[in-house]
Write an enzyme that holds these catalytic residues in place. Structure first.
Site, short mmCIF file in Angstrom:
data_model
loop_
_atom_site.label_atom_id
_atom_site.label_comp_id
_atom_site.label_asym_id
_atom_site.label_seq_id
_atom_site.Cartn_x
_atom_site.Cartn_y
_atom_site.Cartn_z
N ARG A 63 -3.00 2.46 -9.98
CA ARG A 63 -3.43 2.73 -11.35
C ARG A 63 -3.57 4.23 -11.55
NH1 ARG A 63 -8.05 -1.36 -9.74
NH2 ARG A 63 -7.79 0.11 -8.05
N HIS A 75 -4.65 -7.65 -11.30
CA HIS A 75 -3.95 -8.32 -10.19
C HIS A 75 -2.88 -9.26 -10.73
CE1 HIS A 75 -7.96 -7.91 -7.81
NE2 HIS A 75 -7.11 -7.02 -7.30
N LYS A 80 -16.18 -5.35 3.71
CA LYS A 80 -16.53 -4.71 2.44
C LYS A 80 -17.89 -5.19 1.94
CE LYS A 80 -12.54 -3.28 -0.25
NZ LYS A 80 -11.85 -3.53 -1.51
N SER A 94 -12.01 -5.08 -9.29
CA SER A 94 -12.85 -6.24 -8.99
C SER A 94 -14.32 -5.83 -8.92
CB SER A 94 -12.45 -6.85 -7.65
OG SER A 94 -11.13 -7.29 -7.68
O1 PNS Z 1 -7.93 -5.17 -2.17
P1 PNS Z 1 -8.11 -4.17 -1.09
O2 PNS Z 1 -9.46 -4.31 -0.47
O3 PNS Z 1 -7.86 -2.77 -1.56
O4 PNS Z 1 -7.02 -4.52 0.04
C1 PNS Z 1 -7.01 -3.80 1.25
C2 PNS Z 1 -6.05 -4.45 2.27
C3 PNS Z 1 -6.40 -5.90 2.47
C4 PNS Z 1 -4.63 -4.33 1.76
C5 PNS Z 1 -6.16 -3.65 3.59
O5 PNS Z 1 -7.52 -3.52 3.92
C6 PNS Z 1 -5.43 -4.32 4.75
O6 PNS Z 1 -4.22 -4.41 4.76
N1 PNS Z 1 -6.19 -4.77 5.77
C7 PNS Z 1 -5.65 -5.45 6.91
C8 PNS Z 1 -5.90 -4.66 8.18
C9 PNS Z 1 -4.76 -3.71 8.45
O7 PNS Z 1 -3.61 -4.08 8.56
N2 PNS Z 1 -5.09 -2.42 8.59
C10 PNS Z 1 -4.10 -1.40 8.86
C11 PNS Z 1 -3.50 -0.85 7.57
S1 PNS Z 1 -4.39 0.56 7.07
#
Ligand code: PNS
Length: 166
Positions: A95, A19, A43, A133
């Site tokens: 990645r 990150h 999660k 993570s």
């Molecule tokens: O680190 P992560 O868990 O891979 O991040 C995921 C994240 C936070 C980017 C994604 O879950 C997100 O944007 N959630 C917010 C809800 C949203 O906007 N959903 C619609 C897009 S699919």
């Protein structure tokens, strides 16, 4: 030149060197980067509270000397948060091919919801292609050494959590 503000969203439980590498890369190509922790992530039980994750990221940003990076939290739709922030782009790291499969539908959904918001994908350094993570937490919990995978300040917090031996 236009001023470009981007959001780097994620759960960051916890922040890894991968990150941090992406933050460093992103901060060089946009004018302002906002690291945004999703606070209502679905999660399972997080290891660190959102407040703890925010503190760690703020400390890491300060320690790295990034002067155009900040950290905050968001709830709900990313596109709405990005709009409220006046951001033009979302930064995400890729990645492996499996990341692309996870990222592509999210990016396309975000584009459907907000056609003017671009998703920028960057690849982290080849040192961290496998750093996740979830894996870092799992290895730490089983007593493995994750000190090269997370920033020292995260390592301290992991130890302070008292999870298994290290
Ligand atoms: O680190 P992560 O868990 O891979 O991040 C995921 C994240 C936070 C980017 C994604 O879950 C997100 O944007 N959630 C917010 C809800 C949203 O906007 N959903 C619609 C897009 S699919």
């Amino acid at each position: 030149m236009k001023y470009v503000k981007a959001i780097y969203p994620g759960t960051f439980d916890p922040l890894t060197n991968g990150h941090l590498d992406l933050i460093a890369r992103g901060s060089k190509i946009v004018d302002e980067l906002v690291v945004a922790i999703l606070s209502n992530a679905d999660k399972g039980t997080p290891l660190f509270t959102v407040a703890e994750r925010m503190e760690m990221i703020a400390e890491a940003i300060a320690a790295s000397g990034f002067d155009n990076v900040s950290v905050t939290t968001f709830n709900g739709l990313l596109v709405e948060f990005a709009h409220a922030q006046g951001a033009k782009a979302v930064l995400r790291g890729i990645r492996a091919i499996s990341d692309y499969e996870y990222e592509f539908p999210m990016a396309m959904m975000n584009r459907k919801l907000a056609p003017n918001l671009e998703t920028l994908f960057m690849m982290p350094t080849e040192q961290y292609p496998y750093v996740r993570s979830r894996l870092s937490k799992g290895v730490f919990n089983l007593g493995g050494d994750v000190s090269s995978l997370v920033p020292p300040l995260v390592m301290q917090r992991l130890k302070a959590k008292g999870t298994k031996k290290i």
